[in-house]
Write a protein that holds these residues in place. Structure first.
Motif, PDB file in Angstrom:
ATOM      1  N   GLU A 265     -10.673   9.673  -1.483  1.00 53.33           N
ATOM      2  CA  GLU A 265     -10.196   8.440  -1.982  1.00 53.33           C
ATOM      3  C   GLU A 265      -9.831   7.546  -0.652  1.00 53.33           C
ATOM      4  OE1 GLU A 265      -6.774   7.073  -5.028  1.00 53.33           O
ATOM      5  OE2 GLU A 265      -6.234   7.587  -3.067  1.00 53.33           O
ATOM      6  N   ARG A 266      -9.715   7.841   0.444  1.00 52.39           N
ATOM      7  CA  ARG A 266      -9.164   7.131   1.542  1.00 52.39           C
ATOM      8  C   ARG A 266     -10.392   6.540   2.366  1.00 52.39           C
ATOM      9  NH1 ARG A 266      -4.149  10.877   3.451  1.00 52.39           N
ATOM     10  NH2 ARG A 266      -2.757   9.838   2.002  1.00 52.39           N
TER      11      ARG A 266
ATOM     12  N   VAL B 282       0.832  -1.329  -0.156  1.00 57.50           N
ATOM     13  CA  VAL B 282       0.071   0.057   0.003  1.00 57.50           C
ATOM     14  C   VAL B 282       0.714   1.058   0.076  1.00 57.50           C
ATOM     15  CG1 VAL B 282      -1.386   1.324   1.248  1.00 57.50           C
ATOM     16  CG2 VAL B 282      -1.936  -0.916   0.894  1.00 57.50           C
TER      17      VAL B 282
ATOM     18  N   ASN C 256     -14.386   8.902  10.847  1.00 61.04           N
ATOM     19  CA  ASN C 256     -15.539   8.317  10.071  1.00 61.04           C
ATOM     20  C   ASN C 256     -16.837   7.946  10.715  1.00 61.04           C
ATOM     21  OD1 ASN C 256     -13.747   8.307   7.924  1.00 61.04           O
ATOM     22  ND2 ASN C 256     -13.118   6.367   8.037  1.00 61.04           N
TER      23      ASN C 256
ATOM     24  N   TYR D 236      -4.677   4.386   6.793  1.00 64.28           N
ATOM     25  CA  TYR D 236      -5.908   5.329   6.088  1.00 64.28           C
ATOM     26  C   TYR D 236      -7.201   5.064   6.296  1.00 64.28           C
ATOM     27  CZ  TYR D 236      -1.645   7.080   3.947  1.00 64.28           C
ATOM     28  OH  TYR D 236      -0.101   7.440   3.389  1.00 64.28           O
ATOM     29  N   GLY D 237      -7.504   3.616   6.822  1.00 64.28           N
ATOM     30  CA  GLY D 237      -8.825   3.226   7.323  1.00 64.28           C
ATOM     31  C   GLY D 237      -9.404   3.917   8.416  1.00 64.28           C
TER      32      GLY D 237
ATOM     33  N   SER E  84      -6.660   9.168   7.825  1.00 58.80           N
ATOM     34  CA  SER E  84      -6.915   9.526   6.460  1.00 58.80           C
ATOM     35  C   SER E  84      -6.489  10.639   6.119  1.00 58.80           C
ATOM     36  CB  SER E  84      -8.438   9.286   5.957  1.00 58.80           C
ATOM     37  OG  SER E  84      -9.092  10.015   6.776  1.00 58.80           O
TER      38      SER E  84
ATOM     39  N   THR F 127       0.621   4.022  -2.454  1.00 59.68           N
ATOM     40  CA  THR F 127       0.170   5.405  -2.063  1.00 59.68           C
ATOM     41  C   THR F 127       1.285   6.476  -2.451  1.00 59.68           C
ATOM     42  OG1 THR F 127      -0.821   4.298  -0.117  1.00 59.68           O
ATOM     43  CG2 THR F 127      -0.443   6.903  -0.088  1.00 59.68           C
TER      44      THR F 127
ATOM     45  N   GLY G  81     -13.068   4.901   4.137  1.00 56.76           N
ATOM     46  CA  GLY G  81     -13.791   3.543   4.166  1.00 56.76           C
ATOM     47  C   GLY G  81     -12.976   2.009   3.661  1.00 56.76           C
ATOM     48  N   LYS G  82     -11.687   2.448   3.376  1.00 58.56           N
ATOM     49  CA  LYS G  82     -10.764   1.637   2.907  1.00 58.56           C
ATOM     50  C   LYS G  82     -10.101   0.895   4.334  1.00 58.56           C
ATOM     51  CE  LYS G  82     -11.356   2.694  -1.118  1.00 58.56           C
ATOM     52  NZ  LYS G  82     -10.798   3.918  -1.826  1.00 58.56           N
ATOM     53  N   THR G  83      -9.328  -0.339   4.066  1.00 60.82           N
ATOM     54  CA  THR G  83      -8.821  -0.840   5.241  1.00 60.82           C
ATOM     55  C   THR G  83      -7.202  -0.643   5.159  1.00 60.82           C
ATOM     56  OG1 THR G  83      -8.647  -2.839   3.776  1.00 60.82           O
ATOM     57  CG2 THR G  83     -10.428  -2.873   5.594  1.00 60.82           C
ATOM     58  N   THR G  84      -6.882  -0.157   3.954  1.00 61.44           N
ATOM     59  CA  THR G  84      -5.491   0.258   3.825  1.00 61.44           C
ATOM     60  C   THR G  84      -4.809   1.065   4.802  1.00 61.44           C
ATOM     61  OG1 THR G  84      -6.192   1.079   1.555  1.00 61.44           O
ATOM     62  CG2 THR G  84      -4.011   1.659   2.433  1.00 61.44           C
TER      63      THR G  84
END
Ligand SMILES: Cc1ncc(COP(=O)(O)O)c(C=O)c1O
Ligand SMILES: N[C@@H](CCOP(=O)(O)O)C(=O)O
Length: 505
Positions: free
Chosen positions: A118-119, A21, A154, A127-128, A133, A25, A121-124
């Protein structure tokens, strides 16, 4: 207590995923710097060129964001690395985390909006998290592997349509549910930032054997959870018998050293400040401005959730008063970096039993005087000598702000009334809702104004007083919206009688 410094916070799988990631990124950011990402090429190229010329910063250094401690008021040339263990300026005043805004300005607003969007709701990793984020605006210098996060933030911002329409004659009322979080309050946002920095400092060999705080129940819950996640010992000072059982059990369960002290919150705060000056325990209250860097992301999130529009009013229950400044800072960074065009009017709501800010506001900020905070159902804001008073006054004067207060009956009624439209409010959110009612009644807030009420904790932490309200057991309170359970015999006829009398009402 364990002295394990978990230098590796990630599982092997996460670490592996993170490497990929991070590479991805970096590539994305490099593309963005060249202006080819997120469909903002032409304007980004132009803006980047102009910004670089303005700041004399070479473009290849554009990702070198940094932040440092500076005095909150006073000489901005006095500065300290975030890796220093320091809570006060030379003159004894509060500190602030100051970002290199010129570096951040090298990127146009469209870049930041697209990156943050873009970040979501991601699990990255990391940044999740709603905090991380926005990492470049929070703690830009921290390595991803030092971050201690439970993907906080979030939180939902929902349209309180029925409550606004039926109870307040409003069309644009929203509630930001900061209590829908890992430990049930907004403190998680600040604690991920602070504990991550402690994790980093311990790895650097800084002499920090534990983290500690004074608390009315939410800070201690968040601190002990994040410290436990990182394997860092935590110590919490709680005013004995003044916090809810749900709050008390949180640090106990997370393995903190819990000191239940025969004093109030202000007494605990004085003690923890003395103790952290003597022992290698890092102070985790919002006096420490690292906390506010995480908390400010709730304001950035609100702008983002409204598609980068700013609400007219934001109403925040206030106690130690760090959060109102954190929100101000989040909104003003968005404005300074061009993501939004104005600031909202900020409102702090206090319990009448613990209202030093309200009193100072009513005197035109003439003179602030600490008070002895009396018991309140909004127990997390039973604070008479708020450490962030200067920060709060600044945030309010900069936003043409307002301070309101709510009596015990007003806060419990407001929470219960709103619960009847599907919410489950803590008493602190009740204080904010009661303040809103007053501002509507005085026509300060208009029917179509866009208002966000900050719900600071989950109602489930405060079931004792909520149950007592519905059982009409609160002394001196009528419990206008009580809805006690009806006791019925195990008998069809008895059940039908109750249903008949209710349904025919
Ligand atoms: C649930 C809750 N609401 C509001 C507050 C007030 O926040 P602040 O102390 O930042 O004013 C606190 C803590 O103080 C809290 O725990
Ligand atoms: N409500 C807080 C009081 C301490 O506030 P802080 O933000 O300065 O840590 C708590 O839950 O302890």
């Amino acid at each position: 207590m364990s002295s394990v410094t978990t230098s590796v916070m990630l599982t092997q799988r996460q670490a592996c995923a993170q490497t990929k990631v991070t590479t991805r990124t970096r590539a994305t950011e490099a593309r963005a710097r060249r202006g080819v990402a997120f469909g903002v090429r032409a304007s980004a190229d132009a803006d980047l060129g102009k910004a670089a010329a303005r700041t004399n910063k070479p473009l290849e250094k554009a990702n070198l964001f940094n932040a440092r401690f500076t005095p909150f008021a006073g000489d901005k040339n006095e500065e300290y690395s975030l890796d220093e263990i320091i809570y006060r300026s030379k003159s004894g005043g509060l500190l602030d985390v100051t970002h290199d805004m010129d570096a951040l300005k090298i990127y146009p607003p469209e870049y930041w909006k697209a990156l943050f969007d873009e970040r979501v709701g991601k699990t990255t990793w990391p940044y999740g998290s709603g905090v991380w984020s926005k990492k470049e605006w929070v703690l830009p210098g921290i390595a991803d592997e030092d971050i201690v996060s439970m993907f906080e933030g979030n939180s939902n911002l929902f349209w309180a349509e029925r409550y606004g329409r039926e109870n307040l004659g409003m069309t644009d009322l929203w509630v930001k549910q900061c209590g829908n979080s890992h430990t049930g309050s907004f403190k998680d946002l600040g604690m991920t930032a602070l504990v991550s920095q402690v994790n980093r400092m311990r790895k650097m060999g800084k002499p920090l054997s534990a983290v500690g705080c004074a608390s009315t129940g939410d800070t201690s819950a968040a601190l002990s959870a994040y410290a436990a996640a990182a394997g860092i010992p935590s110590i919490v000072f709680l005013p004995a018998n003044k916090i809810s059982v749900a709050q008390l059990v949180q640090p106990i369960a997370n393995g903190a050293l819990v000191l239940s002290i025969d004093t109030d919150f202000d007494g605990c705060m004085r003690l923890i400040r003395e103790v952290t000056a003597e022992l290698p325990i890092y102070l985790a209250n919002s006096l420490n401005s690292l906390r506010l860097e995480g908390q400010k992301t709730a304001a950035i999130e609100i702008c983002q959730q409204f598609d980068w529009q700013v609400p007219d009013y934001v109403i925040i229950p206030g106690g130690n008063l760090g959060n109102v400044y954190a929100f101000y800072k989040g909104f003003s960074m968005c404005k300074e970096l061009g993501l939004v065009d104005r600031l909202p009017r900020m409102v702090v709501a206090q319990a009448a039993n613990a209202n030093p800010l309200y009193r100072a506001y009513k005197k035109g900020w003439d003179k602030f005087e600490a008070v002895k905070a009396e018991p309140t159902f909004a127990s997390a804001i039973q604070i008479g000598d708020p450490v962030s008073i200067d920060r709060a006054i600044f945030a309010l004067t900069e936003t043409n702000g307002i301070v309101e207060e709510a009596t015990e009956e007003e806060m419990m009624d407001a929470a219960a009334e709103a619960d009847l439209t599907g919410m489950f409010n803590c008493p602190h959110t009740g204080v904010a809702l009661a303040a809103l009612k007053k501002l509507r009644a005085s026509q300060t807030i208009a029917p179509s104004d866009r208002v966000v009420v900050i719900s600071t904790a989950h109602g489930l932490k405060f079931t004792h007083s909520k149950v007592a309200y519905h059982e009409k057991k609160l002394e001196g309170i009528e419990s206008r919206y009580a809805n006690p359970p009806v006791m019925v015999k195990d008998d069809f006829g008895a059940v039908m009688d109750v249903l008949g009398s209710r349904l025919n009402k």
